[in-house]
Design an enzyme around this catalytic site. Structure first.
Site, PDB file in Angstrom:
ATOM      1  N   GLU A  48       3.671   5.962  -2.447  1.00 19.60           N
ATOM      2  CA  GLU A  48       4.867   6.771  -2.711  1.00 19.60           C
ATOM      3  C   GLU A  48       5.210   6.751  -4.198  1.00 19.60           C
ATOM      4  O   GLU A  48       5.703   7.741  -4.740  1.00 19.60           O
ATOM      5  CB  GLU A  48       6.050   6.275  -1.874  1.00 19.60           C
ATOM      6  CG  GLU A  48       5.846   6.310  -0.359  1.00 19.60           C
ATOM      7  CD  GLU A  48       5.526   7.690   0.195  1.00 19.60           C
ATOM      8  OE1 GLU A  48       5.819   8.702  -0.478  1.00 19.60           O
ATOM      9  OE2 GLU A  48       4.977   7.759   1.312  1.00 19.60           O
ATOM     10  N   SER A  79       0.816  -1.217   0.000  1.00 25.32           N
ATOM     11  CA  SER A  79       0.000   0.000   0.000  1.00 25.32           C
ATOM     12  C   SER A  79       0.849   1.265   0.000  1.00 25.32           C
ATOM     13  O   SER A  79       0.676   2.146  -0.860  1.00 25.32           O
ATOM     14  CB  SER A  79      -0.947   0.004   1.199  1.00 25.32           C
ATOM     15  OG  SER A  79      -0.225   0.017   2.424  1.00 25.32           O
ATOM     16  N   ASP A  80       1.780   1.383   0.958  1.00 24.15           N
ATOM     17  CA  ASP A  80       2.523   2.638   1.039  1.00 24.15           C
ATOM     18  C   ASP A  80       3.550   2.770  -0.076  1.00 24.15           C
ATOM     19  O   ASP A  80       3.852   3.889  -0.505  1.00 24.15           O
ATOM     20  CB  ASP A  80       3.161   2.837   2.417  1.00 24.15           C
ATOM     21  CG  ASP A  80       4.027   1.677   2.866  1.00 24.15           C
ATOM     22  OD1 ASP A  80       4.120   0.675   2.139  1.00 24.15           O
ATOM     23  OD2 ASP A  80       4.609   1.768   3.967  1.00 24.15           O
ATOM     24  N   CYS A  81       4.075   1.663  -0.578  1.00 23.17           N
ATOM     25  CA  CYS A  81       4.982   1.728  -1.727  1.00 23.17           C
ATOM     26  C   CYS A  81       4.228   2.204  -2.969  1.00 23.17           C
ATOM     27  O   CYS A  81       4.737   3.014  -3.754  1.00 23.17           O
ATOM     28  CB  CYS A  81       5.615   0.370  -1.989  1.00 23.17           C
ATOM     29  SG  CYS A  81       6.600  -0.248  -0.623  1.00 23.17           S
TER      30      CYS A  81
END
EC number: 5.4.99.8
Length: 703
Positions: free
Chosen positions: A439, A434-436
């Site tokens: 970003e 999710s956070d990759c």
């Protein structure tokens, strides 16, 4: 001219260290990564050794230096080591299967293990900054012996003394018991069962493995196969010696069933629950009378899942633990087959060489993650257009790292949507996070303002947004790889002893805030997108979640970095990006918390013990990475005390080396609260980012 036998080779993010018998001229990347010169003294073309005196000078120097250590495929390579329990799994797997590592690699592994030995007591810990324990000491001791270091070597003697003075290897945690058993240096009867039949449970049961956190799932998948088969290496003379060396009593006289729950106090972090102990007792009874037909069916089923994981990740696998256990499974099933050698070839992807020797990383690298942060830091500097080649290369890596399609047969193999997501490392690895993804989206959108870059299309970015929308949990937050699939009470079954929060994928402030930022940025670029109403609702739910987990003191607990400084940076950035007023009590409280932790020298420094204890613990010294996070947070929130911010900026300028690099300080990453991990690029990224934001916000000066 600086020369080296080792050089880093890259190919679409893949990183491998290659050895040459003859020394060759070292590249800027090699000098930087291997510390072939004293820190701060290497001067790539275009750099100088005059110290920066102003923020603008510091920004320019930092950008110049870091752009020179970019790899040829566009990413920034770095050390993602730190955990000490990974490398022994590789060494043991190679020994059991008879796969020979190159002598040059073995030498560097031995050098690393000696360099990371505790000089006081001779032991090793869970990670490079941890106290010595039985897990770390036993596995490093065994690794050194398997690599040919004799038992009478002074460092080995010192390690053995520590081990035996602290109860010997019978007190090793369960993962260590597993590795020793595969080596034939521990009896399988001394392990609590790893029931392979669990894999046949239907998904609608809350305890089904498909509901577990993917890292937990993918580790216990091959472990259950090995346990079911009792796969064990040959009883060589060396293994017989180890049986004599690592225990406090004769091997044949050990009551192995009594060792199942024997975990040293030096190691115990997350104790077994009473429920787990009862279940283990029942499973031990079942183990004596299990159905052969059912076990054989489960063995076939799990190997099919192991094969799937190997093929989907091109034999990289999700992480270093299941990488080596999967390799062991393939050897057990097929011998030295083509699949086995594909596994062996990918061992190189995890082996990282640094100034201290060769280690096994916690992933096949952090390529996309570090590159995405670097792009955002560079874009905020205001001088990205002065470094067109660097930015084009970074954009290229971002482009080739996006996952182009979903994994096949997702439902059967418990996988989530992948198309449009970004992974942590490489597209070959391919597990969506999710956070990759967030970003990656933020970076792709930021690069669209540079006229000399071929932008990633909004349609492709929208594919990433689609993945984020599917990943939002019922509580409004986002977990790491997948939705939270199981109930929180599954944590009562956590058998690891050394990690916490491993059983399900929890919602995190970091993942949630990153997703909010990505969707907030996307709606500015595509205000008429067909899913804009869903995006707006998703952001609102995410904001509510972030506020709900804020602590009374205004902080957020970080789960992937150290610790409250990291979590609070994400919390503030997420709220600000969503449009939350800067006068919001949540933002004001968070800023007050950060300001209260500033040190006398103007910096911030937080110890990894914050993650372990879940209470803020000051580091002995200020750290450039913690300082960067704190400053980014305060400036994002337009914190009114400019003097507080300026003191932090002065600290960063003072800490910068004359060549534009920054010092490598204490370990800065974490997983599962108790194990720390290195992010060596953070020291370059976050000070530069904070300096850039300061210049844009307050000075507005051209550089």
């Amino acid at each position: 001219m600086t020369t080296t036998n080792w050089s880093l080779k890259v190919d679409r993010g893949r990183q491998t260290w290659e050895y040459s018998q003859e020394k060759k001229e070292a590249t800027d990347v090699d000098i930087h990564l291997l510390r072939l010169k004293e820190p701060g003294t290497h001067c790539p073309e275009g750099c100088d050794l005059n110290r920066a005196k102003t923020p603008q000078q510091a920004i320019k120097k930092a950008f110049q230096y870091f752009s020179k250590v970019q790899t040829e495929d566009g990413h920034w390579a770095g050390d993602y080591g730190g955990p000490m329990f990974l490398l022994p799994g590789l060494v043991i797997t190679c020994y059991v299967t008879g796969y020979q590592l190159p002598e040059s690699t073995q030498r560097e592994i031995i050098r690393y293990l000696f360099n990371r030995q505790n000089p006081v007591d001779g032991g090793w810990g869970l990670h490079i900054e941890a106290h010595s324990d039985i897990f770390g000491t036993t596995l490093q001791y065994v690794s050194l012996r398997l690599l040919g270091v004799p038992a009478d070597h002074p460092s080995v003697v010192k390690a053995r003394t520590f081990l035996l003075q602290n109860g010997g290897a019978t007190g090793i945690p369960s993962w260590g018991k597993f590795w020793l058993a595969t080596l034939n240096a521990y009896d399988w009867n001394g392990l609590n069962p790893i029931p392979i039949e669990f894999w046949l449970l239907p998904y609608n049961l809350p305890i089904a493995p498909g509901r577990w956190w993917c890292h937990c799932r993918m580790v216990y998948l091959p472990m259950s196969y090995i346990y079911a088969k009792k796969t064990t290496g040959p009883l060589t003379d060396l293994v017989k010696d180890l049986r004599r060396e690592i225990y406090c009593q004769e091997y044949e006289k050990i009551n192995w069933s009594e060792q199942r729950n024997n975990i040293s106090k030096l190691d115990m972090y997350y104790e077994h629950t009473s429920l787990l102990n009862v279940i283990n007792g029942s499973l031990n009874a079942y183990e004596k009378v299990h159905s052969k037909w059912l076990r054989d069916k489960a063995i076939d089923y799990t190997f099919d899942h192991i094969r799937y994981e190997d093929e989907q990740t091109k034999y990289i696998d999700i992480g270093p633990v299941n990488k080596t256990v999967n390799m062991l499974c393939v050897w057990d099933r097929e011998g030295k087959s083509p699949a086995f050698y594909k596994h062996a070839d990918r061992l190189k992807d995890y082996l990282w060489l640094s100034f201290d020797g060769m280690k096994m990383q916690g992933y096949n690298g952090s390529q996309l993650w570090d590159t995405a942060f670097t792009i955002q830091a560079f874009m905020e500097s205001g001088i990205a257009n002065q470094f067109q080649d660097c930015m084009k290369l970074a954009g290229h890596y971002l482009d080739i790292s996006q996952v182009p399609e979903d994994a096949r047969d997702m439902k059967h193999y418990h996988r989530h949507y992948s198309k449009g997501a970004w992974p942590f490392s490489t597209v070959d690895h391919g597990w969506p996070i999710s956070d990759c993804t967030a970003e990656g989206i933020k970076s792709a959108l930021a690069l669209r303002s540079l006229p000399f870059i071929e932008p990633i299309s909004l349609d492709r970015i929208a594919d990433g947004i689609n993945v984020l929308l599917t990943l939002q949990n019922g509580d409004g937050g986002w977990a790491s790889y997948e939705n939270t699939r199981g109930p929180k009470w599954l944590e009562k079954f956590n058998p690891s002893e050394v990690f916490q929060n491993i059983m399900i994928d929890y919602s995190y402030v970091e993942c949630s805030a990153a997703c909010i930022q990505a969707m907030s940025a996307f709606r500015k670029h595509a205000p008429n997108h067909p899913r804009i109403k869903e995006i707006n609702r998703s952001i609102a739910r995410g904001v509510k979640f972030i506020k709900s987990i804020q602590r009374q003191d205004g902080s957020w607990l970080g789960s992937w970095g150290i610790c409250f400084t990291y979590g609070t940076w994400f919390g503030i950035e997420g709220l600000v990006a969503s449009g939350e007023p800067l006068t919001s009590p949540s933002i004001v409280k968070a800023c007050k918390f950060l300001a209260s932790k500033q040190r006398a020298d103007g910096g911030w420094g937080e110890s990894f013990k914050s993650n372990v204890t879940k209470e803020y613990v000051q580091h002995e010294t200020s750290q450039v990475v913690n300082t960067g996070w704190a400053l980014l947070s305060l400036m994002s929130a337009k914190y009114p005390d400019r003097e507080c911010i300026e003191r932090g900026i002065k600290f960063l300028i003072q800490r910068q080396y004359p060549n534009g690099d920054f010092p490598q300080e204490s370990i800065i990453g974490v997983f599962n609260f108790n194990c720390m991990i290195s992010y060596s690029n953070y020291k370059n990224i976050f000070p530069l980012w904070a300096l850039s934001r300061y210049n844009q916000l307050y000075l507005k000066s051209k550089i």
